[in-house]
Design a protein around this motif. Sequence first.
Motif, short mmCIF file in Angstrom:
data_model
loop_
_atom_site.label_atom_id
_atom_site.label_comp_id
_atom_site.label_asym_id
_atom_site.label_seq_id
_atom_site.Cartn_x
_atom_site.Cartn_y
_atom_site.Cartn_z
N ARG A 10 37.36 66.40 42.63
CA ARG A 10 36.52 65.51 43.45
C ARG A 10 37.30 65.00 44.65
NH1 ARG A 10 34.88 63.50 38.42
NH2 ARG A 10 36.31 61.74 38.63
N GLY A 11 38.55 64.59 44.42
CA GLY A 11 39.36 64.06 45.52
C GLY A 11 39.60 65.08 46.61
N GLN A 12 39.92 66.31 46.21
CA GLN A 12 40.15 67.36 47.20
C GLN A 12 38.86 67.72 47.92
OE1 GLN A 12 43.17 68.73 48.12
NE2 GLN A 12 41.95 69.66 49.74
N SER A 13 37.75 67.73 47.21
CA SER A 13 36.46 68.05 47.82
C SER A 13 36.09 67.01 48.87
CB SER A 13 35.36 68.12 46.75
OG SER A 13 35.60 69.17 45.84
N GLU A 14 36.37 65.75 48.60
CA GLU A 14 36.07 64.70 49.57
C GLU A 14 36.85 64.91 50.86
OE1 GLU A 14 36.78 60.95 47.75
OE2 GLU A 14 35.13 61.12 46.32
N LEU A 15 38.11 65.32 50.74
CA LEU A 15 38.91 65.57 51.93
C LEU A 15 38.32 66.72 52.74
CD1 LEU A 15 42.63 65.27 50.74
CD2 LEU A 15 41.19 63.54 51.82
N VAL A 16 37.89 67.77 52.05
CA VAL A 16 37.32 68.93 52.74
C VAL A 16 36.04 68.54 53.46
CG1 VAL A 16 36.27 71.20 52.41
CG2 VAL A 16 38.36 70.60 51.17
N SER A 62 50.81 69.07 50.29
CA SER A 62 50.39 70.43 50.61
C SER A 62 49.59 71.03 49.45
CB SER A 62 51.60 71.32 50.90
OG SER A 62 51.21 72.67 51.05
N THR A 63 48.54 71.75 49.78
CA THR A 63 47.81 72.52 48.76
C THR A 63 48.33 73.95 48.69
OG1 THR A 63 46.08 73.15 50.34
CG2 THR A 63 45.71 71.14 49.06
N ASP A 113 44.91 72.21 54.97
CA ASP A 113 45.32 70.80 54.85
C ASP A 113 45.11 70.08 56.19
OD1 ASP A 113 46.20 71.08 52.17
OD2 ASP A 113 48.03 72.03 52.89
N PRO A 114 44.52 68.88 56.17
CA PRO A 114 44.24 68.17 57.41
C PRO A 114 45.33 67.18 57.80
CG PRO A 114 43.13 67.08 55.60
CD PRO A 114 43.88 68.25 54.99
N ILE A 115 45.30 66.75 59.06
CA ILE A 115 46.03 65.55 59.47
C ILE A 115 45.31 64.37 58.83
CG2 ILE A 115 46.67 64.08 61.40
CD1 ILE A 115 48.19 66.60 61.55
N LEU A 116 46.05 63.50 58.17
CA LEU A 116 45.47 62.35 57.49
C LEU A 116 45.81 61.06 58.24
CD1 LEU A 116 46.61 63.41 53.91
CD2 LEU A 116 44.30 63.66 54.85
#
Length: 340
Positions: A15-21, A136-137, A143-146
């Motif tokens: 869920r956490g990774q999906s939200e970032l995407v 990193s994934t 991976d995005p700039i956060l």
Amino acid sequence: MSLLLSGCYYAHVARGQSELVLRQRSVETVVADPVTDRKLASRLALSQQARRFASRELGLPDNRSYTRYVDLHRPYVVWNVFATPRYSVEAVRHCFPVAGCVAYRGYFDETKARAEAVRLKTGGDDVYVGGVSAYSTLGWFADPILSSMLRWDDDELAGTIFHELAHQLIYVKDDSAFNESFASFVQEQGLREWRESRGLPAQDGEAQAMDDAFTRLVLDLRDRLKKLYASGGDEAIMETGKQREIADFRQRYEVWRDQGWPKRHRYDAWVAAPINNARLLPFGLYDQWKPAFAALFHQADAQWPAFYAEVRQLGQLPKSQRDQALKRLAGETDIAHRGG
């Protein structure tokens, strides 16, 4: 219960990774948007200069990573939970299908991380929770700039992009010290070349020297505790010895700081806070083999493709052989520094 906890954890990570995407926006779009704060736009534009430099000059992956932006609306992207047995400095390890075994579990929700820490502490472990601004994934996602990365200065922002892309390039399962030391070397050497390309002077080495010296001080405490725990004795003896070693460390720190760094107090708060075995785990992880990689880079005539080829060969060795090779390389660096 263990299977249930694992299932819940993987669902949380997904869920956490999906939200970032889903929340990513192209950096170009954010920069061009008239409502974007000009300071944010400037920092993001700089990140793209560093991103292009990483692939063009450092030979790092040329993909969509770090070309998109996510505003997290929180200080960290994940919180890592570290744990050790109460009388051991060895991490409680967690194993994952892609990353292999690591010394922590990461949570996208601080509340969940704190709850896991309470569960482990109730079971008798020493526990530490630390916020993480980037990760990193390993190339599985772009991976995005956060927004958490933009709190740093320009050097740290560029260096982190180099570091995380290095993980995408070369990653060895079940060897965190190798992976982090490699990525940290790429980060530091890449930053030297990045600054030079922009006509900037070399970084002031005093801060890095202090960081390295403090790390050695903490690792010395970890070694002392390791010897204490290996010596045997009942729980009361272990606990008394543990608290004595921590108190002695605080005294050594004050002497070290006052003699060598009298005007710098950057670690005072860390030393004053509660210290346990788990809190010591991150130290040394990122720089244990940096001297070895520096020697390897020198042997490759400072050519990134040749250097990466040598690193890949090291990564293919069994861990015991790899560690021996790294020790030899690190020893060569020590001799060079002594003028031998």
